[in-house]
Design an enzyme around this catalytic site. Structure first.
Site, PDB file in Angstrom:
ATOM      1  N   PRO A   2      38.947  17.885  95.071  1.00 53.31           N
ATOM      2  CA  PRO A   2      39.343  16.812  95.974  1.00 53.31           C
ATOM      3  C   PRO A   2      40.541  16.045  95.441  1.00 53.31           C
ATOM      4  CG  PRO A   2      37.056  16.617  95.259  1.00 53.31           C
ATOM      5  CD  PRO A   2      37.719  17.600  94.388  1.00 53.31           C
ATOM      6  N   GLU A   3      41.634  16.188  96.124  1.00 55.17           N
ATOM      7  CA  GLU A   3      42.778  15.324  95.873  1.00 55.17           C
ATOM      8  C   GLU A   3      42.756  14.271  96.973  1.00 55.17           C
ATOM      9  OE1 GLU A   3      45.663  15.858  93.804  1.00 55.17           O
ATOM     10  OE2 GLU A   3      45.103  17.717  92.820  1.00 55.17           O
TER      11      GLU A   3
END
Length: 274
Positions: A2-3
DNA sequence: ATATTACCCTGGAGGC
DNA sequence: TGCCTCCAGGGTAATA
């Protein structure tokens, strides 16, 4: 992994299903996350109503309304994900936490590497040190080339770790830092203090461009992701440099190089990036 | 002050 | 096949 774009698309994906709902049950299967799950989390949450979800940097903010208002500060770390499921759906390995909602939906947190966490903030979110020291959002007007130029004067740090510093701008992780520097034609090893204003203007635009593109891609993935069938890889086909060391540059054909900057793998084109 | 390093954790990849 | 090592990632704390 997850960015910022995936946290944002997670927020958008789950918001319609959780906002306004009351939490009827909280199940903690693994309390030992990056930050231990607060011992009183269950009693604080049960009976509370979920307000409007927000995102700050890579944090998901879940406001809770009720007798003891507060906010959940949720970070997905590197391998965390949130998905909606239903009562009766058996938890899988690394499903650490469930928020059971009044309508039978479950917001289920999954995180194999446990770099993520869920914490409880009783007061203003701005009083939390983790949030207070954050720089501007990359998609806000406060982030621009002028800021990058001003904050970098005198810094000998390489521009890539500089760009990944949350006090400078939030939400730019290893992948997007590498991609933005490629788009801007800047060598990631270059000292941050020795880059011109004009080049920083271009870099700020590149950061926005790559994040917006990824959010668009992530939205597509998220529908599956939230529905419980999708898996990562959403932006992969669009990457120019990340994870492509040894392969040819899409722009000039030169072999992409790999160096380590700030303990992070950094791929770049020695011809296009100067 | 800035710069660098270690650490938290698990699973996947690659070598043997 | 299985064991071993290495690497990935974000953020914070500790150290140089």
């Amino acid at each position: 992994m997850p960015e910022l774009p995936e946290v944002e698309t997670t927020r958008r994906g789950i918001a319609p299903h959780v906002e306004g709902r009351v939490i009827t049950e909280v199940i903690v299967r693994q309390a030992r996350l990056r930050v231990p799950v607060p011992a009183d989390l269950v009693e604080r949450l049960v009976g509370a109503r979920i307000g409007t979800l927000a995102r700050r940097a890579k944090y998901l903010l879940v406001p809770l309304e009720g007798e003891a208002p507060g906010t959940l500060l949720w970070h997905l770390g590197m391998s965390g994900s949130l998905r909606l499921t239903r009562l009766g759906e058996l938890p899988k390995k690394h499903d650490h936490l469930d928020l059971v909602l009044g309508d039978g939906a479950i917001l289920r947190y999954h995180d194999p590497r446990r770099f993520g966490f869920v914490d409880w903030l009783a007061g203003s979110t701005q009083q939390d040190a983790r949030l207070a020291r954050l720089g501007p959002e990359p998609l806000s007007p406060a982030f621009d080339g002028e800021r990058l130029h001003r904050l970098s004067r005198g810094r000998r740090l390489a521009v890539k770790p500089f760009l990944m510093d949350n006090a400078v701008v939030v939400g730019v992780g290893n992948i997007y830092a590498a991609e933005a520097l490629f788009l801007a034609g800047i060598d990631p090893r270059r000292a941050a203090g020795r880059i011109s204003r004009g080049r920083y203007d271009r870099l700020a635009r590149a950061v926005r461009e790559v994040l917006v593109a990824a959010i668009t891609q992530g939205g597509t993935t998220l529908r599956d992701f939230v529905g419980g069938t999708g898996e990562p890889g959403y932006f992969k086909q669009r990457l120019n440099v990340y994870g492509r060391d040894g392969e040819p540059c899409r722009r000039c054909g030169a072999e992409l190089r790999l160096v380590t900057l700030g303990q992070r793998a950094s791929v770049f084109c020695g011809h296009c990036q100067t």
